[in-house]
Design a protein around this motif. Sequence first.
Motif, PDB file in Angstrom:
ATOM      1  N   ALA A 158       0.830  -1.213   0.000  1.00 46.86           N
ATOM      2  CA  ALA A 158       0.000   0.000   0.000  1.00 46.86           C
ATOM      3  C   ALA A 158       0.859   1.254   0.000  1.00 46.86           C
ATOM      4  O   ALA A 158       0.483   2.275  -0.600  1.00 46.86           O
ATOM      5  CB  ALA A 158      -0.928  -0.003   1.212  1.00 46.86           C
ATOM      6  N   VAL A 159       2.011   1.198   0.656  1.00 46.76           N
ATOM      7  CA  VAL A 159       2.931   2.335   0.663  1.00 46.76           C
ATOM      8  C   VAL A 159       3.464   2.576  -0.745  1.00 46.76           C
ATOM      9  O   VAL A 159       3.544   3.721  -1.213  1.00 46.76           O
ATOM     10  CB  VAL A 159       4.096   2.076   1.646  1.00 46.76           C
ATOM     11  N   ASN A 160       3.819   1.507  -1.443  1.00 46.48           N
ATOM     12  CA  ASN A 160       4.277   1.642  -2.827  1.00 46.48           C
ATOM     13  C   ASN A 160       3.205   2.268  -3.707  1.00 46.48           C
ATOM     14  O   ASN A 160       3.493   3.148  -4.529  1.00 46.48           O
ATOM     15  CB  ASN A 160       4.659   0.272  -3.389  1.00 46.48           C
ATOM     16  N   LEU A 161       1.979   1.825  -3.555  1.00 52.36           N
ATOM     17  CA  LEU A 161       0.882   2.333  -4.376  1.00 52.36           C
ATOM     18  C   LEU A 161       0.602   3.799  -4.080  1.00 52.36           C
ATOM     19  O   LEU A 161       0.371   4.597  -4.993  1.00 52.36           O
ATOM     20  CB  LEU A 161      -0.374   1.486  -4.143  1.00 52.36           C
ATOM     21  N   GLU A 162       0.629   4.157  -2.819  1.00 50.68           N
ATOM     22  CA  GLU A 162       0.382   5.555  -2.446  1.00 50.68           C
ATOM     23  C   GLU A 162       1.473   6.459  -3.017  1.00 50.68           C
ATOM     24  O   GLU A 162       1.201   7.571  -3.481  1.00 50.68           O
ATOM     25  CB  GLU A 162       0.307   5.687  -0.927  1.00 50.68           C
ATOM     26  N   ARG A 163       2.712   5.982  -3.006  1.00 49.01           N
ATOM     27  CA  ARG A 163       3.826   6.743  -3.562  1.00 49.01           C
ATOM     28  C   ARG A 163       3.614   6.999  -5.057  1.00 49.01           C
ATOM     29  O   ARG A 163       4.077   8.011  -5.594  1.00 49.01           O
ATOM     30  CB  ARG A 163       5.127   5.969  -3.345  1.00 49.01           C
ATOM     31  N   GLU A 164       2.915   6.091  -5.721  1.00 49.90           N
ATOM     32  CA  GLU A 164       2.653   6.215  -7.152  1.00 49.90           C
ATOM     33  C   GLU A 164       1.325   6.897  -7.452  1.00 49.90           C
ATOM     34  O   GLU A 164       0.852   6.881  -8.586  1.00 49.90           O
ATOM     35  CB  GLU A 164       2.704   4.822  -7.794  1.00 49.90           C
ATOM     36  N   GLY A 165       0.721   7.501  -6.431  1.00 50.90           N
ATOM     37  CA  GLY A 165      -0.473   8.300  -6.644  1.00 50.90           C
ATOM     38  C   GLY A 165      -1.775   7.535  -6.619  1.00 50.90           C
ATOM     39  O   GLY A 165      -2.822   8.075  -7.024  1.00 50.90           O
ATOM     40  N   ILE A 166      -1.758   6.308  -6.148  1.00 53.70           N
ATOM     41  CA  ILE A 166      -2.971   5.497  -6.092  1.00 53.70           C
ATOM     42  C   ILE A 166      -3.601   5.637  -4.715  1.00 53.70           C
ATOM     43  O   ILE A 166      -2.962   5.378  -3.693  1.00 53.70           O
ATOM     44  CB  ILE A 166      -2.662   4.026  -6.407  1.00 53.70           C
ATOM     45  N   SER A 167      -4.861   6.038  -4.691  1.00 57.50           N
ATOM     46  CA  SER A 167      -5.557   6.289  -3.436  1.00 57.50           C
ATOM     47  C   SER A 167      -5.706   5.009  -2.624  1.00 57.50           C
ATOM     48  O   SER A 167      -6.003   3.933  -3.167  1.00 57.50           O
ATOM     49  CB  SER A 167      -6.948   6.874  -3.715  1.00 57.50           C
ATOM     50  N   ARG A 168      -5.530   5.132  -1.316  1.00 59.66           N
ATOM     51  CA  ARG A 168      -5.705   3.977  -0.439  1.00 59.66           C
ATOM     52  C   ARG A 168      -7.146   3.479  -0.437  1.00 59.66           C
ATOM     53  O   ARG A 168      -7.414   2.347  -0.030  1.00 59.66           O
ATOM     54  CB  ARG A 168      -5.267   4.324   0.986  1.00 59.66           C
ATOM     55  N   GLU A 169      -8.087   4.325  -0.861  1.00 54.53           N
ATOM     56  CA  GLU A 169      -9.484   3.907  -0.911  1.00 54.53           C
ATOM     57  C   GLU A 169      -9.695   2.785  -1.924  1.00 54.53           C
ATOM     58  O   GLU A 169     -10.677   2.046  -1.838  1.00 54.53           O
ATOM     59  CB  GLU A 169     -10.374   5.099  -1.269  1.00 54.53           C
ATOM     60  N   ARG A 170      -8.776   2.652  -2.876  1.00 55.81           N
ATOM     61  CA  ARG A 170      -8.887   1.598  -3.896  1.00 55.81           C
ATOM     62  C   ARG A 170      -8.149   0.328  -3.495  1.00 55.81           C
ATOM     63  O   ARG A 170      -8.217  -0.682  -4.208  1.00 55.81           O
ATOM     64  CB  ARG A 170      -8.323   2.104  -5.234  1.00 55.81           C
ATOM     65  N   VAL A 171      -7.465   0.347  -2.353  1.00 55.20           N
ATOM     66  CA  VAL A 171      -6.566  -0.745  -1.972  1.00 55.20           C
ATOM     67  C   VAL A 171      -7.164  -1.547  -0.812  1.00 55.20           C
ATOM     68  O   VAL A 171      -7.693  -0.971   0.147  1.00 55.20           O
ATOM     69  CB  VAL A 171      -5.183  -0.187  -1.569  1.00 55.20           C
ATOM     70  N   ARG A 172      -7.067  -2.866  -0.896  1.00 52.45           N
ATOM     71  CA  ARG A 172      -7.522  -3.753   0.168  1.00 52.45           C
ATOM     72  C   ARG A 172      -6.407  -4.748   0.486  1.00 52.45           C
ATOM     73  O   ARG A 172      -5.905  -5.438  -0.407  1.00 52.45           O
ATOM     74  CB  ARG A 172      -8.770  -4.541  -0.241  1.00 52.45           C
ATOM     75  N   PHE A 173      -6.030  -4.830   1.756  1.00 55.29           N
ATOM     76  CA  PHE A 173      -5.050  -5.817   2.209  1.00 55.29           C
ATOM     77  C   PHE A 173      -5.806  -7.100   2.573  1.00 55.29           C
ATOM     78  O   PHE A 173      -6.591  -7.110   3.513  1.00 55.29           O
ATOM     79  CB  PHE A 173      -4.282  -5.269   3.411  1.00 55.29           C
ATOM     80  N   VAL A 174      -5.561  -8.166   1.798  1.00 55.00           N
ATOM     81  CA  VAL A 174      -6.348  -9.390   1.978  1.00 55.00           C
ATOM     82  C   VAL A 174      -5.504 -10.625   2.259  1.00 55.00           C
ATOM     83  O   VAL A 174      -6.044 -11.684   2.605  1.00 55.00           O
ATOM     84  CB  VAL A 174      -7.212  -9.671   0.733  1.00 55.00           C
ATOM     85  N   GLY A 175      -4.192 -10.545   2.118  1.00 53.77           N
ATOM     86  CA  GLY A 175      -3.352 -11.728   2.268  1.00 53.77           C
ATOM     87  C   GLY A 175      -2.981 -12.322   0.925  1.00 53.77           C
ATOM     88  O   GLY A 175      -3.148 -11.703  -0.126  1.00 53.77           O
ATOM     89  N   ASN A 176      -2.495 -13.545   0.957  1.00 52.57           N
ATOM     90  CA  ASN A 176      -1.818 -14.132  -0.192  1.00 52.57           C
ATOM     91  C   ASN A 176      -2.551 -15.377  -0.697  1.00 52.57           C
ATOM     92  O   ASN A 176      -2.578 -16.414  -0.024  1.00 52.57           O
ATOM     93  CB  ASN A 176      -0.387 -14.498   0.217  1.00 52.57           C
TER      94      ASN A 176
END
Length: 393
Positions: A158-176
């Motif tokens: 999520a940190v990588n995505l936020e650095r690239e301008g992707i909103s955390r609202e679009r991100v879900r941490f679900v596991g592998n």
Amino acid sequence: MTSIDRLHLLCVVGARPNFMKIAPIMRAFADSDAIDAVLVHTGQHYDAAMMASFFAQLGIPAPDVDLEVGSGSHAVQTADIMKRFEPVLAARACDAVLVVGDVNSTIACALVAAKEGVPVIHVEAGLRSFDRSMPEEINRILTDQLSDLLFTTERSAAVNLEREGISRERVRFVGNVMIDTLLRNRARCPRAVDVLSVVTGSARCFGAAGFGVVTLHRPANVDTADSLTRIVDVLCEVAADLPLVFAVHPRTRARLGEFGLLDTAARGLLLMPPLPYLELLALVGAARVVLTDSGGLQEETTALGVPCLTLRENTERPITVEEGTNTVVGTNPVLIRGGVRAVLAGGGKRGRVPELWDGRAAERIRDEVVIWAAGRRPLAVPSNQAQVIRGRS
């Protein structure tokens, strides 16, 4: 619930690394009254026998659509997938396209969907090696930029995505989801000694030291004579102390022959063809150490508690190093020899299983997709998932 009410998804799979990811997702979707999932196989993995073995072992349903793309350069393969996927997308009304991982099929189908205004869901988003010489890194970055809903395997993504301008609202941490497949199938694995006996034609005894497992396929490691010679030489040195079983990727076998290294490798290592999932998992689970440039094996060894030496200069899966069993050694002979000696001396790095690598990632993906869809359009949600949505809205 009518088919009109249900969420219609096109789920894309294309290559061996992603078969283990799509299997639990399709199973979870099949258990939901809210989702109608169609499986599209691009044919990027073009070994029909190996594909069939993976589908059968992992319980993946037969593809509804097979694009039969086959091999080619990155540009040719990506273009062919796009050309063949576009009419499939046009012919099948769907609410979203779900892609997994970082192979050419992933970016190709995501790009077609985005250009047609169809939402993209990316499973295994946000992983970064920060090495753009790797084609997979380009695929990861671009797919994430095109995606509307992004599922991550570790929190650093999520940190990588936020650095690239992707909103955390679009991100879900679900596991592998890879670990979903591993945990579901581990008890079904044959014995490692039986796998070795079948593949080699003899019940070779490795003694008290056991054995190590090797896989190599990255272009940086196998596509030049210098790099592949350096790796083969150090592996043969290591094999004098710890026998090494080398599951040879077709690309790697071709390069070994081209560079005149096949006889050297065969004298020092136990060479075998690529293995079906359960057979390779059996060997990895029984190994003293795994030496690999595979991202998936970095994760599987961490889940199994098996020391892993990654033969690359970086990894897009840092949690396997920070919390798991992985050590990045590159192709430095000193570091490779030292890593194996550490394993033989004291058992090596054991680590722990990361957060949410618990076998239920696909279930969380299913539930989050239903919640996401309910927020985008009116969706009749079945009673068995209504509580999930109420609890998270």
